[in-house]
Design an enzyme around this catalytic site. Structure first.
Site, PDB file in Angstrom:
ATOM      1  N   PHE A   1      11.314  -7.696 -40.140  1.00 41.97           N
ATOM      2  CA  PHE A   1      12.395  -8.678 -40.044  1.00 41.97           C
ATOM      3  C   PHE A   1      12.497  -9.077 -38.581  1.00 41.97           C
ATOM      4  O   PHE A   1      12.715  -8.231 -37.712  1.00 41.97           O
ATOM      5  CB  PHE A   1      13.731  -8.083 -40.497  1.00 41.97           C
ATOM      6  CG  PHE A   1      14.919  -9.010 -40.268  1.00 41.97           C
ATOM      7  CD1 PHE A   1      15.515  -9.649 -41.339  1.00 41.97           C
ATOM      8  CD2 PHE A   1      15.437  -9.226 -38.994  1.00 41.97           C
ATOM      9  CE1 PHE A   1      16.602 -10.505 -41.134  1.00 41.97           C
ATOM     10  CE2 PHE A   1      16.515 -10.076 -38.780  1.00 41.97           C
ATOM     11  CZ  PHE A   1      17.098 -10.716 -39.852  1.00 41.97           C
ATOM     12  N   GLU A   2      12.332 -10.349 -38.297  1.00 35.45           N
ATOM     13  CA  GLU A   2      12.659 -10.846 -36.975  1.00 35.45           C
ATOM     14  C   GLU A   2      12.950 -12.329 -37.062  1.00 35.45           C
ATOM     15  O   GLU A   2      12.316 -13.053 -37.826  1.00 35.45           O
ATOM     16  CB  GLU A   2      11.557 -10.555 -35.936  1.00 35.45           C
ATOM     17  CG  GLU A   2      10.189 -11.098 -36.224  1.00 35.45           C
ATOM     18  CD  GLU A   2       9.165 -10.707 -35.148  1.00 35.45           C
ATOM     19  OE1 GLU A   2       9.462  -9.862 -34.290  1.00 35.45           O
ATOM     20  OE2 GLU A   2       8.054 -11.255 -35.191  1.00 35.45           O
TER      21      GLU A   2
END
Length: 394
Positions: free
Chosen positions: A291-292
Site C-alpha cells: 500500500f502506498e
C-alpha cells in the site's frame, strides 16, 4: 483518619496527572518530536470524523467526479497495479473492495502493468468491476530484464545463501525483477509520463472503511509526498549491505539529506537491536509498500534517481533481496521532509497477515486496533511506534 483524606486527594491528583500525560501523548493533534525537528502538520484525517466537513478539504459533489467527464474534479492520478494474468481473481477481489469503499465516488482510472500481454479475459473482467477507465500496459524489456552487469554465477551463489537463511522468494528471478521495477522503474513507463500521483493496489488486499474524500486531492492540497498505512521491520538477512551502500552514497553526495529527515527512525536500535546489528546500522523499519499513495515527482527527482542508480549498480536487488519497501523508505527517510509523509490511519487495509484497522464507524470487517491475524509474536514487527516517536502522526 485525619491523614487519610490528604492521601486520597494526592492519589486522585496523581491519577489525573497520569491521565493528562497519556492524553498528551496519544491525542491526534500531538506528537513526540525529535529534538530540533520542525513540527509536522497534524491535520485531522477527514474520514475519522463521521460528521461534519473534513478539515482543510473542499468537499465536492459526485457529479464532479462522473466517469468520462471532461474537466472533472479528478487530479492527475491513477490506481496502479503490477499483476499477472493468473492473479485475476485476487485482483478482482481487491478492486471490488476499493471500488466499494472509495473509487465508485471518484472514478480514478486504473493502470495495470504486466511483463507479458494481458489476456482478453483479464481486460474484460477487470473493466466490468469499475466505471472508471482501465489501461493495460506492457513493461518494456529494458525495465524488467536482469541488468547486463549482474554476474550470473554470483547470483546463483547468492540465491543458495539466501535460501539457506530461509529468505522467501530468494530463488525466484521474477521476484527480484519485481522489487527492482517497483523501486526505480515503474514511474519511467511511458504510460505514466504525464501522471503525478498513484495509489498502489495489489491482488488479494482488502479495504474495510468508507473513505469519502479524494485522497489524491488531499495529498496535493496538503503538500504530501507519500502516504502509508502499515510500517514494519524487514528481514535483516535480506538486506545486509543496503545500509552500507546507502552510507557510501551519502559520502559521495554531500547535501542530499533533508534537514527535517527521519534518520532516527531509520537507525533506531532501542526496540529491535538485533535487526540494527544484522542490517549493519539500519533499523529495518519500512513502509509496507504493497500500500502506498505517492507523488512520482519524488521518484523522478535527481536525488532519488542518483540514489536508485547507485543501488542498482551495486547489484543488491539480485545478489541479496533488496525490496522496494526498504529502498523507498530509506530514500524518503533521508531525502524528504518527514512532515510530508502521511499515515492514512483512516484507510482500513489488510495485506496478509497485517492490518490497519481504524476505530471508526465507517469501518466494517476488521477488528479495531488489530495488527495481525497471525501468531502473537508478529506484533513485534510493528514499527509504527518508532515512527510516532521520532516523527509524529502527521
Amino acid at each position: 483518619m485525619a491523614v487519610a483524606r490528604p492521601v486520597r486527594v494526592l492519589g486522585l491528583a496523581a491519577v489525573l496527572m497520569w491521565c493528562f500525560f497519556i492524553y498528551q501523548i496519544f491525542h491526534p493533534g500531538k506528537s513526540i518530536l525529535k529534538p530540533g525537528a520542525v513540527p509536522p502538520s497534524f491535520e485531522r484525517d477527514p474520514n475519522m470524523d463521521p460528521t461534519g466537513e473534513p478539515d482543510g478539504i473542499l468537499v465536492r459533489t459526485s457529479e464532479e467526479y462522473a466517469p468520462g467527464l471532461e474537466n472533472s474534479a479528478r487530479i492527475n492520478a491513477t490506481l496502479l497495479a503490477l499483476v499477472r494474468n493468473e492473479e485475476l481473481d485476487g485482483m478482482l477481489q481487491a478492486m471490488r473492495d476499493l471500488e466499494r469503499t472509495w473509487n465508485h465516488k471518484f472514478n480514478y482510472p486504473w493502470t495495470f502493468f504486466n511483463d507479458v500481454p494481458f489476456s482478453d479475459e483479464f481486460k474484460k473482467k477487470t473493466q466490468e468491476v469499475t466505471k472508471a477507465k482501465c489501461n493495460y500496459e506492457l513493461i518494456p524489456d529494458e525495465h524488467w530484464k536482469m541488468p547486463s552487469w549482474i554476474n550470473m554465477d554470483l547470483f546463483d551463489e547468492s540465491v543458495q545463501m539466501l535460501k539457506e537463511q530461509d529468505i522467501q522468494y530468494a530463488d525466484k528471478v521474477s521476484y527480484h525483477q519485481m522489487c527492482r521495477w517497483n523501486s526505480g522503474m515503474f514511474y519511467k513507463h511511458p504510460a505514466l509520463a504525464n501522471t503525478q500521483y498513484y495509489w498502489r493496489v495489489e491482488p488479494k488486499v482488502h479495504f474495510f472503511c468508507d473513505v469519502d474524500y479524494d485522497v489524491f486531492r488531499y495529498m496535493q492540497d496538503n503538500n504530501k509526498t507519500y502516504g502509508f498505512t502499515i510500517n514494519l521491520y524487514d528481514a535483516p538477512q535480506s538486506i545486509p549491505t543496503l545500509w552500507p551502500e546507502t552510507l557510501k552514497f551519502l559520502a559521495e553526495h554531500d547535501g542530499y539529506v533533508h534537514e527535517n529527515n527521519a534518520l532516527d527512525w531509520l537507525t533506531d536500535k532501542t526496540r529491535r537491536p538485533e535487526h540494527n546489528n544484522r542490517a549493519n546500522g539500519y533499523s529495518t523499519c519500512h513502509f509496507w509498500s504493497n500500500f502506498e499513495i505517492g507523488d512520482m515527482n519524488f521518484w523522478r527527482s535527481k536525488v532519488y534517481e542518483d540514489y536508485f542508480n547507485h543501488l542498482d549498480r551495486a547489484g543488491g536487488f539480485f545478489y541479496e533481496r533488496w525490496g522496494d519497501a526498504p529502498v523507498h523508505s530509506i530514500a524518503l527517510g533521508l531525502f524528504e521532509d518527514s512532515s510530508r509523509i502521511h499515515w492514512f490511519r483512516d484507510i482500513g487495509y489488510q495485506h496478509i497477515p497485517f492490518f490497519n484497522c481504524p476505530n471508526s464507524p465507517k469501518c466494517k470487517g476488521c477488528v479495531t486496533g488489530r495488527l495481525t491475524d497471525g501468531a502473537s509474536f508478529l506484533h513485534r514487527e510493528d514499527c509504527r511506534p518508532n515512527w510516532f516517536k521520532y516523527v509524529g502522526m502527521g
